[in-house]
Structures are given as structure tokens and as C-alpha cells.
Scaffold this motif. Structure first.
Motif, PDB file in Angstrom:
ATOM      1  N   GLY A 130       7.567 -32.470  48.284  1.00 45.27           N
ATOM      2  CA  GLY A 130       8.094 -32.013  47.003  1.00 45.27           C
ATOM      3  C   GLY A 130       8.114 -33.105  45.946  1.00 45.27           C
ATOM      4  N   ASP A 131       7.329 -34.158  46.151  1.00 43.51           N
ATOM      5  CA  ASP A 131       7.282 -35.283  45.212  1.00 43.51           C
ATOM      6  C   ASP A 131       6.226 -35.050  44.134  1.00 43.51           C
ATOM      7  OD1 ASP A 131       9.273 -36.657  46.566  1.00 43.51           O
ATOM      8  OD2 ASP A 131       7.847 -37.763  47.823  1.00 43.51           O
ATOM      9  N   LEU A 132       6.303 -33.911  43.467  1.00 44.83           N
ATOM     10  CA  LEU A 132       5.271 -33.526  42.504  1.00 44.83           C
ATOM     11  C   LEU A 132       5.191 -34.468  41.310  1.00 44.83           C
ATOM     12  CD1 LEU A 132       5.650 -29.644  42.589  1.00 44.83           C
ATOM     13  CD2 LEU A 132       4.226 -31.129  44.010  1.00 44.83           C
ATOM     14  N   HIS A 133       6.242 -35.227  41.049  1.00 45.54           N
ATOM     15  CA  HIS A 133       6.216 -36.206  39.959  1.00 45.54           C
ATOM     16  C   HIS A 133       5.151 -37.280  40.210  1.00 45.54           C
ATOM     17  CE1 HIS A 133       8.951 -37.971  42.932  1.00 45.54           C
ATOM     18  NE2 HIS A 133       8.464 -39.128  42.505  1.00 45.54           N
ATOM     19  N   LYS A 134       4.686 -37.410  41.428  1.00 46.78           N
ATOM     20  CA  LYS A 134       3.644 -38.392  41.745  1.00 46.78           C
ATOM     21  C   LYS A 134       2.248 -37.900  41.370  1.00 46.78           C
ATOM     22  CE  LYS A 134       6.197 -40.582  45.477  1.00 46.78           C
ATOM     23  NZ  LYS A 134       6.207 -40.910  46.907  1.00 46.78           N
ATOM     24  N   LEU A 135       2.136 -36.637  41.012  1.00 50.53           N
ATOM     25  CA  LEU A 135       0.847 -36.065  40.620  1.00 50.53           C
ATOM     26  C   LEU A 135       0.701 -36.170  39.110  1.00 50.53           C
ATOM     27  CD1 LEU A 135       0.925 -32.854  42.832  1.00 50.53           C
ATOM     28  CD2 LEU A 135      -0.191 -35.035  43.342  1.00 50.53           C
ATOM     29  N   VAL A 136       0.254 -37.313  38.652  1.00 46.31           N
ATOM     30  CA  VAL A 136       0.097 -37.555  37.218  1.00 46.31           C
ATOM     31  C   VAL A 136      -1.350 -37.913  36.906  1.00 46.31           C
ATOM     32  CG1 VAL A 136       2.491 -38.283  36.885  1.00 46.31           C
ATOM     33  CG2 VAL A 136       0.748 -39.987  37.421  1.00 46.31           C
ATOM     34  N   ARG A 137      -1.685 -37.868  35.636  1.00 49.26           N
ATOM     35  CA  ARG A 137      -3.033 -38.211  35.190  1.00 49.26           C
ATOM     36  C   ARG A 137      -3.222 -39.728  35.168  1.00 49.26           C
ATOM     37  NH1 ARG A 137      -0.871 -34.548  31.486  1.00 49.26           N
ATOM     38  NH2 ARG A 137      -1.858 -32.516  31.574  1.00 49.26           N
ATOM     39  N   SER A 138      -4.475 -40.147  35.269  1.00 54.02           N
ATOM     40  CA  SER A 138      -4.783 -41.560  35.052  1.00 54.02           C
ATOM     41  C   SER A 138      -4.614 -41.839  33.562  1.00 54.02           C
ATOM     42  CB  SER A 138      -6.212 -41.862  35.487  1.00 54.02           C
ATOM     43  OG  SER A 138      -7.133 -41.221  34.613  1.00 54.02           O
ATOM     44  N   GLU A 139      -4.618 -43.100  33.167  1.00 56.54           N
ATOM     45  CA  GLU A 139      -4.491 -43.435  31.745  1.00 56.54           C
ATOM     46  C   GLU A 139      -5.619 -42.808  30.939  1.00 56.54           C
ATOM     47  OE1 GLU A 139      -3.369 -47.314  30.267  1.00 56.54           O
ATOM     48  OE2 GLU A 139      -2.668 -47.816  32.286  1.00 56.54           O
ATOM     49  N   GLU A 140      -6.839 -42.873  31.459  1.00 56.81           N
ATOM     50  CA  GLU A 140      -7.989 -42.301  30.758  1.00 56.81           C
ATOM     51  C   GLU A 140      -7.842 -40.782  30.616  1.00 56.81           C
ATOM     52  OE1 GLU A 140     -12.826 -41.845  31.259  1.00 56.81           O
ATOM     53  OE2 GLU A 140     -11.733 -43.180  32.603  1.00 56.81           O
ATOM     54  N   GLN A 141      -7.412 -40.114  31.680  1.00 54.12           N
ATOM     55  CA  GLN A 141      -7.206 -38.665  31.614  1.00 54.12           C
ATOM     56  C   GLN A 141      -6.094 -38.321  30.637  1.00 54.12           C
ATOM     57  OE1 GLN A 141      -6.448 -38.156  35.782  1.00 54.12           O
ATOM     58  NE2 GLN A 141      -8.441 -37.207  36.154  1.00 54.12           N
ATOM     59  N   GLU A 142      -5.038 -39.114  30.625  1.00 47.87           N
ATOM     60  CA  GLU A 142      -3.905 -38.873  29.719  1.00 47.87           C
ATOM     61  C   GLU A 142      -4.343 -39.006  28.263  1.00 47.87           C
ATOM     62  OE1 GLU A 142       0.068 -37.901  28.747  1.00 47.87           O
ATOM     63  OE2 GLU A 142      -1.016 -37.718  30.624  1.00 47.87           O
TER      64      GLU A 142
ATOM     65  N   THR B  72      -7.398 -38.577  27.056  1.00 47.42           N
ATOM     66  CA  THR B  72      -8.261 -37.429  26.766  1.00 47.42           C
ATOM     67  C   THR B  72      -7.419 -36.188  26.515  1.00 47.42           C
ATOM     68  OG1 THR B  72     -10.056 -38.354  28.092  1.00 47.42           O
ATOM     69  CG2 THR B  72     -10.127 -35.984  27.679  1.00 47.42           C
ATOM     70  N   TYR B  73      -6.416 -35.958  27.372  1.00 49.51           N
ATOM     71  CA  TYR B  73      -5.516 -34.813  27.232  1.00 49.51           C
ATOM     72  C   TYR B  73      -4.772 -34.868  25.897  1.00 49.51           C
ATOM     73  CZ  TYR B  73      -1.244 -32.121  27.706  1.00 49.51           C
ATOM     74  OH  TYR B  73      -0.197 -31.271  27.471  1.00 49.51           O
ATOM     75  N   CYS B  74      -4.233 -36.026  25.556  1.00 47.84           N
ATOM     76  CA  CYS B  74      -3.450 -36.153  24.317  1.00 47.84           C
ATOM     77  C   CYS B  74      -4.305 -35.898  23.082  1.00 47.84           C
ATOM     78  CB  CYS B  74      -2.783 -37.523  24.242  1.00 47.84           C
ATOM     79  SG  CYS B  74      -1.397 -37.699  25.384  1.00 47.84           S
TER      80      CYS B  74
ATOM     81  N   ARG C 238      -5.031 -32.094  22.998  1.00 46.84           N
ATOM     82  CA  ARG C 238      -3.800 -31.369  22.650  1.00 46.84           C
ATOM     83  C   ARG C 238      -3.479 -31.526  21.173  1.00 46.84           C
ATOM     84  NH1 ARG C 238       1.911 -32.190  22.768  1.00 46.84           N
ATOM     85  NH2 ARG C 238       2.980 -30.328  23.485  1.00 46.84           N
ATOM     86  N   SER C 239      -3.636 -32.741  20.661  1.00 47.13           N
ATOM     87  CA  SER C 239      -3.368 -33.005  19.253  1.00 47.13           C
ATOM     88  C   SER C 239      -4.314 -32.197  18.361  1.00 47.13           C
ATOM     89  CB  SER C 239      -3.520 -34.499  18.978  1.00 47.13           C
ATOM     90  OG  SER C 239      -3.315 -34.770  17.626  1.00 47.13           O
ATOM     91  N   LYS C 240      -5.576 -32.140  18.733  1.00 40.90           N
ATOM     92  CA  LYS C 240      -6.563 -31.379  17.963  1.00 40.90           C
ATOM     93  C   LYS C 240      -6.189 -29.900  17.930  1.00 40.90           C
ATOM     94  CE  LYS C 240     -11.577 -30.606  17.710  1.00 40.90           C
ATOM     95  NZ  LYS C 240     -11.596 -29.201  17.477  1.00 40.90           N
ATOM     96  N   ILE C 241      -5.818 -29.358  19.079  1.00 44.10           N
ATOM     97  CA  ILE C 241      -5.428 -27.941  19.159  1.00 44.10           C
ATOM     98  C   ILE C 241      -4.183 -27.691  18.304  1.00 44.10           C
ATOM     99  CG2 ILE C 241      -4.509 -26.137  20.687  1.00 44.10           C
ATOM    100  CD1 ILE C 241      -6.352 -27.380  22.888  1.00 44.10           C
ATOM    101  N   LYS C 242      -3.185 -28.566  18.427  1.00 50.18           N
ATOM    102  CA  LYS C 242      -1.944 -28.374  17.672  1.00 50.18           C
ATOM    103  C   LYS C 242      -2.156 -28.509  16.170  1.00 50.18           C
ATOM    104  CE  LYS C 242       1.987 -28.988  19.511  1.00 50.18           C
ATOM    105  NZ  LYS C 242       3.270 -29.485  19.900  1.00 50.18           N
TER     106      LYS C 242
END
Length: 85
Positions: free
Chosen positions: A32-44, A46-48, A51-55
Motif C-alpha cells: 500500500g506504499d503507493l506514494h512511492k510510485l512517482v514520475r522521474s524528474e523528466e516525466q514530471e 513533461t507532465y507539467c 498540463r499547463s498547456k491544456i489549462k
């Protein structure tokens, strides 16, 4: 557990250079340690950017998903709309 320690774990996990192995994923999920499932810096980054473009272009992420991925028509009467520039 404080939010500071949660933040530290997230930063440490993001700095991981290699993907998690299948056994590591199974252990994390079963514990149940789902907080350990995070993006790499590069993925983060790209995501940001995406997300910013969409918003910037849409009233909400929800509207973007309905109209672009599920082919709903933009319906301004229901509040679904692309932002006007």
C-alpha cells in the motif's frame, strides 16, 4: 508522518535513475506504499508542461478530456468550452 517526510520520499523516488523492477512494484503495491510510485524528474517536467498547456487552452482538464479524447462536442451551455484567446 509529516508532509515534509512525504515530500522527501517523493523527491528521492523521482531522482531514481532506473525503473522499478516487477518484484519492487509488487512489493510497493501489496504494502500500500503507493506514494512511492512517482514520475522521474523528466516525466514530471513533461507532465507539467502538457498540463499547463491544456489549462491555458481549456476551461478544465475535464473538458479537454471529454472533447479531445472522447469526441464530445463543445457545449458552452453546459460550461464545457475551450478558452477564447
Amino acid at each position: 508522518m509529516t508532509s515534509h517526510s512525504h515530500h522527501d520520499r517523493a523527491v528521492a523516488a523521482r531522482s531514481r535513475c532506473s525503473p522499478l523492477t516487477w518484484p519492487e512494484l509488487q512489493t510497493i503495491i501489496s504494502a500500500g506504499d503507493l506514494h512511492k510510485l512517482v514520475r522521474s524528474e523528466e516525466q514530471e517536467q513533461t507532465y507539467c508542461k502538457a498540463r499547463s498547456k491544456i489549462k491555458n487552452e481549456w476551461e478544465s482538464i475535464y473538458d479537454y478530456l471529454l472533447c479531445t479524447k472522447f469526441k464530445f462536442l463543445v457545449d458552452e451551455r453546459r460550461g464545457q468550452k475551450k478558452k477564447s484567446n
